[in-house]
Design a protein around this motif. Sequence first.
Motif, mmCIF file in Angstrom:
data_model
loop_
_atom_site.group_PDB
_atom_site.id
_atom_site.type_symbol
_atom_site.label_atom_id
_atom_site.label_comp_id
_atom_site.label_asym_id
_atom_site.label_seq_id
_atom_site.Cartn_x
_atom_site.Cartn_y
_atom_site.Cartn_z
ATOM 1 N N GLU A 38 0.837 -1.204 0.000
ATOM 2 C CA GLU A 38 0.000 0.000 0.000
ATOM 3 C C GLU A 38 0.866 1.245 0.000
ATOM 4 O OE1 GLU A 38 -2.606 -0.117 3.319
ATOM 5 O OE2 GLU A 38 -3.339 -2.114 2.828
ATOM 6 N N LYS A 39 0.221 2.362 -0.322
ATOM 7 C CA LYS A 39 0.982 3.609 -0.330
ATOM 8 C C LYS A 39 1.232 4.067 1.107
ATOM 9 C CE LYS A 39 1.942 7.673 -2.767
ATOM 10 N NZ LYS A 39 3.376 7.612 -2.675
ATOM 11 N N VAL A 40 2.457 4.491 1.341
ATOM 12 C CA VAL A 40 2.794 5.008 2.675
ATOM 13 C C VAL A 40 2.779 6.522 2.600
ATOM 14 C CG1 VAL A 40 4.560 5.114 4.438
ATOM 15 C CG2 VAL A 40 4.201 3.006 3.166
ATOM 16 N N TRP A 41 2.016 7.127 3.518
ATOM 17 C CA TRP A 41 1.806 8.571 3.388
ATOM 18 C C TRP A 41 2.733 9.415 4.251
ATOM 19 C CZ3 TRP A 41 -0.615 10.079 -0.687
ATOM 20 C CH2 TRP A 41 -1.571 9.243 -1.261
ATOM 21 N N SER A 42 3.477 8.744 5.108
ATOM 22 C CA SER A 42 4.271 9.558 6.036
ATOM 23 C C SER A 42 5.285 10.404 5.277
ATOM 24 C CB SER A 42 4.993 8.659 7.023
ATOM 25 O OG SER A 42 5.919 7.879 6.336
ATOM 26 N N ARG A 43 5.348 11.647 5.698
ATOM 27 C CA ARG A 43 6.304 12.561 5.076
ATOM 28 C C ARG A 43 7.145 13.192 6.172
ATOM 29 N NH1 ARG A 43 2.001 14.086 2.097
ATOM 30 N NH2 ARG A 43 2.067 13.570 -0.120
ATOM 31 N N PRO A 44 8.430 12.955 6.148
ATOM 32 C CA PRO A 44 9.253 13.589 7.177
ATOM 33 C C PRO A 44 9.298 15.094 6.978
ATOM 34 C CG PRO A 44 10.610 12.422 5.589
ATOM 35 C CD PRO A 44 9.197 12.125 5.241
ATOM 36 N N SER A 45 9.209 15.815 8.081
ATOM 37 C CA SER A 45 9.165 17.276 7.952
ATOM 38 C C SER A 45 10.467 17.784 7.374
ATOM 39 C CB SER A 45 8.929 17.907 9.316
ATOM 40 O OG SER A 45 10.074 17.725 10.127
ATOM 41 N N PHE A 46 11.534 17.020 7.611
ATOM 42 C CA PHE A 46 12.830 17.428 7.105
ATOM 43 C C PHE A 46 12.805 17.511 5.574
ATOM 44 C CE2 PHE A 46 15.860 14.258 5.299
ATOM 45 C CZ PHE A 46 16.795 15.141 4.823
#
Lengths: 194, 802
Positions: free
Chosen positions: B352-360
């Motif tokens: 599945e698509k992973v949506w987490s985006r690091p703020s960095f």
Amino acid sequence: MTQWVTTTQLLENLKTTHDQSAWTEFCSHFQPVIIQFARKLGLSSIEAEDAAQETMATFFKAFRDGKYDPGKGRLSNWLFGIAKRVILNLRGHQPLEQLIADKATGTSFWDMVQDDRTLGRTWELEWQQMVMKRCLEQVRQEFDPKVFGAFRHYAIDQFSVEEVCHRFDMSRNAVYIAKSRVLSRLRELRQRFE
Amino acid sequence: MIHQNDNQMKCPQQEVIEHYIQGQLETKTLSEFEAHLQACQACQTIVAEARENEKLLVELRTFERTSSEPRELGKKEISTVDQAQTLLGQRYRVIRKIGEGAAGHVFQVADTVLDRLVAVKFLRKKISTDDTNSKRWHEARLMSQLNHPSVAQVYEIGEIEEQRFIVMEWVDGLPLTDAWKELPLQQRLNIYLNVLNAVSAAHARGIIHRDIKPSNILVSSDHKPKVLDFGIALETQYLSGVKQDVYRGTPTYTAPEQVTKPIQIFPSTDVFALGILLYELLTDTLPFPQTDPKKLFEAIKTKHPELPSAIRQKVPISLQNICLKALEKDPQNRYSTARDLAEDINRYLRGEKVWSRPSFLSDKIQQEVFYHRQKLKVWRDNELLTEKEFDRLENIYERVISPPDLSIIEARKLSFSQVCLYLGGWIVVLGSFVLFYKTWVNIPPFWRPLPAVAATTLMIILGSAMWTRSESRLAVGFLSTANLLVPITLLLTLAQWNLLSPSNYHWGIESIKELLMQQEEQNVIVGNVQLYYSSWCWFAFSLFFLRLTRSSIFVLFSIISFLAWLTSCYIIAGMIGLEDKASWAPEIIAGRYLFPGIGFFVLGVILDRHKFIHFAWPLCMAGLALIVICLSIIAISDATMFGWLLRWKPKFLEEDESRLLSFIFNGLIYLGLAGVCRSLGTRLQRTLASILNWLGPIHILGTLRILDSDNVEIPDSHTKVYRILLPIASIGFVFGSVARQMKSFFFSGLAGIATAVQRFTTEGLKSYFAWPVSLIITGIIWMLVSWRVPLWRANRLLKRGK
């Protein structure tokens, strides 16, 4: 137990005798110092042994090439220089997993700032401990077990003098004399070692 | 030993010297001895030596204390095999020492009774002399509480000669990073997931490990990891009571908050260490490879690690994002527990698509976008980009730097739970609509709208609560239901409670009473004013929810509610379904729409200039819509534009003509307003200007065309004037487009010319063949002229130069 020798003698042997025994003896004296030192800097026991071996090898090569002049500095300083280089080089390729000197608390890491002075102190401590251990062992062999036992119990373990007298069946004065003689000999041996 | 000397006193015994050195001599003996000492050389030497000996003794004692060779059991820690064997007795055969952890020394031991290998950990004195039982057996208690297949089991605890020890499961394995050295990514991830599960279990029980590192995770030959060493673990319930001003842990696997004073510990502190493990999993290197501890901690606190994909090209971007999110500096931005991290890894493994985006990463993107936008401005100034292209690119960049919230994307996805949520919402809406659609005669009017009111209130409260608790996925469901309920509930309440109804509301015009197919007697009757206020509120709610959630569903709702509001404006103004046009005055209309419209517009412009673009946008749009509606109403009203503005109407103008001319007047106003907007120069104002630039020419040219039609009753002489004016104005617009590249002018001008040609053809020139021919020839001439124009202009410039 190895024969009592001084560093000068050890170096002399290394120079004059070309067999393995002199080398082995030399290593038996100094390798443990380097291993302990390396362990304190967070190396595993295997890595520390590697570091010690490499240090000894480097030293031997330099010594054979005549680069070491006892007149210019202590053997301890010379070995420290090599060991430091070898260990830092080795640690450069390692994760800094265990840089904590005192694992019991984990706090002393803050004190283990890796500047040369701190490193030097750590080394010096190890070196002194090695010397002390050697001297103590030598003294133990030289003295009558009763005298040494009385000294150990009274001076180091700090039992009361009456207790020691009772245990070793000695007079109070004899206990004090035992302390004085053993310590004087220890001091003499230590001075002679370096 | 007694010394003889020439002096009167005999040299004292060693005992006296010892006491003298220790400062224990009595005063009398002391003075005697000191007198002797002055004279006796030998005694002076002995005393000097004794002092030196004392110094050495101090060193010796220190050496003995720090030496790793203990002499007697019970006085020191258990650190050698022999000591351990002596202490443990016959049942256990100590095989070797494995190592030492933060809490004590660990040995490999054979349990001869149960015939199995175990690990025995002797606790350090410092730890084991704590008072309470729970503290004394801290580690053993935590580990046995967990009872997880990936956490080493505790078999027994014991205490012999004041020495405490824990008998644990023997794990025959390699440290994590050594174990997975030769394994492919998939298998590494499986091992890693097991570790995550173990740590999740700890987190679920409120335990923070604090010392997660490869050597504390041993992996057996069948790739099963075991988490060890809970020696410095903390329980979250005791967090406030624990003195946390000391650093504990392993430097390389230390989270920023562990080395930033005041030291703070969260479950996400473990997540950081797990992030480092994941980084090693992906790249086989450390994210912070600094060897100098000061530099290492500085890097942990301030530097972003190199992108894993920059080290290993094949690193999947999803995993990279997960890893970087786990390595966020701010614990708030990290996964809050190991479980959240595990969920994302599982998501990746399921494809599945992973949506987490690091703020960095978004920081990095923002920086890049900033530079790009600077470049765009230069390109626009150098005319490499047109204004439109510039605006479009700016829009795209804005979307890039502020992508929709993760949860909003989740809310959009039709998962089972989400479908249930929306279905429930829809049923609530339908229920409320049924309430509205029929009049429930058995129920008193006061009670009729209450279920809908309760449902709407509940939706808003639940939605807001979910939103504040960051359950945005659910919040969007509740708020969108609330958004649909708002107009229904309002209309229902207003109608049932007879509020703002035509009978008691004086400025309402004839209401559209049978708007919603009210044929039956029992149906609700809704007044147009009620309609107007409901849709107004609906629009306001949609905008508010849109601002709050930035969810696209509310964009749709906003548009629909805006259209509803617009329609109700027309209804209330009598432009739709109006039967009695005479009952309203332009002044009232102006008061109701024009001044609020101008107010909104100006407020929008002010907010826009102060960078509140999100509020400025709807305000300006609504303001513009109100102004246009109002001007149009005034134009078609009985009192003409001239009449309203000047209370004067030229006598030569017919009524219809005057009315239509008002539209031309409106067109000119729009063009003027466009000029003002353009001069303000922001992106929003440019958008408004381009809308107005379409409205202006369409109004002017369209009205000219209508004035020249057969349906309008005006004198022939006037019609002819308008017929001539149409092509002139059209050509004017066509050429007017040159100055500011206004395509709206150009195309409406072309359309104007086409209608003018059509008009000429049907009215005056329909039998002349020369007419189409002359059109073709004129066209060709124009095209040729365009070929020569640049040359002529160049010549003129040259002449002027001379």
